[in-house]
Design an enzyme around this catalytic site. Structure first.
Site, PDB file in Angstrom:
ATOM      1  N   SER A 141       1.039  -1.316  -0.242  1.00 58.72           N
ATOM      2  CA  SER A 141      -0.010  -0.038  -0.094  1.00 58.72           C
ATOM      3  C   SER A 141       0.788   0.850  -0.344  1.00 58.72           C
ATOM      4  O   SER A 141       2.435   0.873   0.364  1.00 58.72           O
ATOM      5  CB  SER A 141      -0.773  -0.241   0.739  1.00 58.72           C
ATOM      6  N   TYR A 154      -2.183  -1.876  10.509  1.00 57.54           N
ATOM      7  CA  TYR A 154      -1.444  -1.806   8.860  1.00 57.54           C
ATOM      8  C   TYR A 154      -0.443  -1.312   8.665  1.00 57.54           C
ATOM      9  O   TYR A 154       0.244  -2.069   7.639  1.00 57.54           O
ATOM     10  CB  TYR A 154      -3.239  -0.994   8.587  1.00 57.54           C
TER      11      TYR A 154
HETATM   12  P1  NAD Z   1     -11.540  -6.048  -0.216  1.00 59.01           P
HETATM   13  O1  NAD Z   1     -12.348  -6.321   1.228  1.00 59.01           O
HETATM   14  O2  NAD Z   1     -12.331  -6.197  -1.060  1.00 59.01           O
HETATM   15  O3  NAD Z   1     -10.806  -7.473  -0.198  1.00 59.01           O
HETATM   16  C1  NAD Z   1     -10.353  -8.231   0.673  1.00 59.01           C
HETATM   17  C2  NAD Z   1     -10.452 -10.051   0.272  1.00 59.01           C
HETATM   18  O4  NAD Z   1     -10.213 -10.540   1.565  1.00 59.01           O
HETATM   19  C3  NAD Z   1     -12.188 -10.346   0.495  1.00 59.01           C
HETATM   20  O5  NAD Z   1     -12.858 -10.929  -0.273  1.00 59.01           O
HETATM   21  C4  NAD Z   1     -11.969 -11.146   2.298  1.00 59.01           C
HETATM   22  O6  NAD Z   1     -12.817 -12.097   2.113  1.00 59.01           O
HETATM   23  C5  NAD Z   1     -10.733 -12.220   2.061  1.00 59.01           C
HETATM   24  N1  NAD Z   1     -10.084 -11.986   3.649  1.00 59.01           N
HETATM   25  C6  NAD Z   1     -11.059 -11.264   4.582  1.00 59.01           C
HETATM   26  N2  NAD Z   1      -9.118 -11.963   5.356  1.00 59.01           N
HETATM   27  C7  NAD Z   1      -8.698 -13.495   5.116  1.00 59.01           C
HETATM   28  C8  NAD Z   1      -8.484 -14.094   5.261  1.00 59.01           C
HETATM   29  N3  NAD Z   1      -7.779 -14.607   6.937  1.00 59.01           N
HETATM   30  N4  NAD Z   1      -7.937 -15.535   4.562  1.00 59.01           N
HETATM   31  C9  NAD Z   1      -7.972 -14.904   3.628  1.00 59.01           C
HETATM   32  N5  NAD Z   1      -9.198 -14.265   2.847  1.00 59.01           N
HETATM   33  C10 NAD Z   1      -9.135 -12.922   3.201  1.00 59.01           C
HETATM   34  O7  NAD Z   1     -10.466  -5.546  -0.185  1.00 59.01           O
HETATM   35  P2  NAD Z   1      -9.351  -4.907  -1.031  1.00 59.01           P
HETATM   36  O8  NAD Z   1      -9.203  -2.907  -1.534  1.00 59.01           O
HETATM   37  O9  NAD Z   1      -9.177  -5.848  -2.024  1.00 59.01           O
HETATM   38  O10 NAD Z   1      -8.276  -5.378  -0.084  1.00 59.01           O
HETATM   39  C11 NAD Z   1      -7.425  -5.937  -1.186  1.00 59.01           C
HETATM   40  C12 NAD Z   1      -5.591  -5.787  -0.099  1.00 59.01           C
HETATM   41  O11 NAD Z   1      -5.274  -4.894  -1.070  1.00 59.01           O
HETATM   42  C13 NAD Z   1      -5.490  -6.164   0.590  1.00 59.01           C
HETATM   43  O12 NAD Z   1      -4.007  -6.420   1.397  1.00 59.01           O
HETATM   44  C14 NAD Z   1      -5.121  -4.347   0.983  1.00 59.01           C
HETATM   45  O13 NAD Z   1      -4.728  -4.052   2.062  1.00 59.01           O
HETATM   46  C15 NAD Z   1      -4.183  -3.964  -0.200  1.00 59.01           C
HETATM   47  N6  NAD Z   1      -5.052  -2.493  -0.289  1.00 59.01           N
HETATM   48  C16 NAD Z   1      -6.510  -1.314   0.171  1.00 59.01           C
HETATM   49  C17 NAD Z   1      -6.521  -0.162  -0.826  1.00 59.01           C
HETATM   50  C18 NAD Z   1      -7.910   0.136  -1.119  1.00 59.01           C
HETATM   51  O14 NAD Z   1      -7.689   1.222  -1.274  1.00 59.01           O
HETATM   52  N7  NAD Z   1      -8.844  -0.833  -1.445  1.00 59.01           N
HETATM   53  C19 NAD Z   1      -5.483   0.285  -1.263  1.00 59.01           C
HETATM   54  C20 NAD Z   1      -4.027  -0.433  -1.029  1.00 59.01           C
HETATM   55  C21 NAD Z   1      -3.458  -1.579  -0.644  1.00 59.01           C
END
Ligand code: NAD
Length: 259
Positions: A141, A154
């Site tokens: 991130s 985080y």
């Molecule tokens: P999201 O909530 O849409 O998807 C996350 C997925 O992870 C979900 O399907 C959930 O069921 C799954 N998950 C959660 N805990 C789990 C576990 N213990 N084992 C297996 N699966 C699990 O979120 P997203 O925004 O797509 O995030 C995905 C990644 O991107 C994360 O690592 C997040 O930190 C990172 N990220 C997101 C953003 C953002 O702005 N959305 C920015 C930077 C980084």
């Protein structure tokens, strides 16, 4: 087709960024395992992406050693090998350090760091044995490089992923295994949608101000990064063919963070 005949496992691929990466990899010719805590969502995503010949849904809690090893084994049994791991599963929690519960801290580190370690170890054991190299991609991130208030575990975990990627890059080199980190800015997924009202409450401001004055304040154009933007960065790392690109982190954030 930049990933023809490659096999990838993407964690957290039932939703958001992971789902878009899975979709992009399938479109580029890969067979993809959708590994997610949400078993039903994983199955539904696999069906949506073309069913058994192209995508397999697997129930996996990335903090559970046995479940991770079993999911990786199932990947290799089903598709014959593993070439690409995207360690993407993640959650967010909003609290100031002095208010943060130890259980929340541990949960965050377990999902982001234990999950990255366990999936990496399982993938490396197969990649080293196969002898055909591989690509490991961590979902970092901007918070792998920058801090924000209310996000201590985080930010800590996302910084930690860069350390893990650098070690895996060094250890994996002689096996042709590369490790890199993608560092997205804010992307409108369920993870972000959940924290907008939470931050509004904590800071005592409107949800619109959370978006404009906190999330997108330092971008060059006031725009959210999209799941497609992040998936293209994942494709770039996954398809890169040599050890020239390893141990790196790439920020995709509309200029929020520049290095
Ligand atoms: P999201 O909530 O849409 O998807 C996350 C997925 O992870 C979900 O399907 C959930 O069921 C799954 N998950 C959660 N805990 C789990 C576990 N213990 N084992 C297996 N699966 C699990 O979120 P997203 O925004 O797509 O995030 C995905 C990644 O991107 C994360 O690592 C997040 O930190 C990172 N990220 C997101 C953003 C953002 O702005 N959305 C920015 C930077 C980084």
């Amino acid at each position: 087709m930049r990933l023809k005949d490659k096999v990838a496992l993407v964690t957290g691929a039932a939703s958001g960024i992971g789902k878009e990466i899975a979709r992009t990899f399938v479109a580029e010719g890969a067979k993809v395992v959708i590994a997610d805590l949400n078993a039903q969502g994983a199955q539904a995503t696999a069906a949506e992406l073309g069913g058994p010949a192209k995508a397999l849904g697997v129930a996996m809690d990335v903090t559970d050693e046995a479940a991770v090893d079993a999911g990786m084994e199932q990947t290799v049994q089903t598709f014959g090998k593993i070439d690409i791991l995207v360690s993407n599963a993640g959650i967010q929690t909003i609290a100031a350090v002095d208010e943060l519960e130890l259980a929340k801290w541990k949960q965050m580190l377990a999902i982001h760091l234990d999950g990255a370690f366990l999936t990496t170890r399982a993938a490396l054991r197969h990649m080293y044995r196969q002898g055909t190299g591989g690509s490991i991609i961590y979902m970092g991130s901007v918070h792998s490089k920058e801090a924000s208030m209310l996000k201590a575990p985080y930010v800590t975990a996302k910084h930690g992923l860069i350390g893990l990627a650098k070690v895996v890059a060094k250890e994996g080199a002689k096996h042709g295994v590369r490790a890199n980190v993608i560092c997205p800015g804010f992307v409108r997924t369920p993870l972000v949608d959940k924290q907008i009202p939470e931050q509004a409450k904590e800071f005592g401001i409107s949800e619109e101000d959370v978006i404009k004055k906190i999330m997108l304040k330092d971008t060059v154009d006031g725009e959210f990064t999209t799941t497609q933007d992040v998936a293209q960065a994942a494709l770039f790392f996954a398809a890169f063919e040599t050890n020239a690109l390893t141990g790196q982190s790439l920020v995709v954030s509309h200029g929020w963070f520049m290095q």
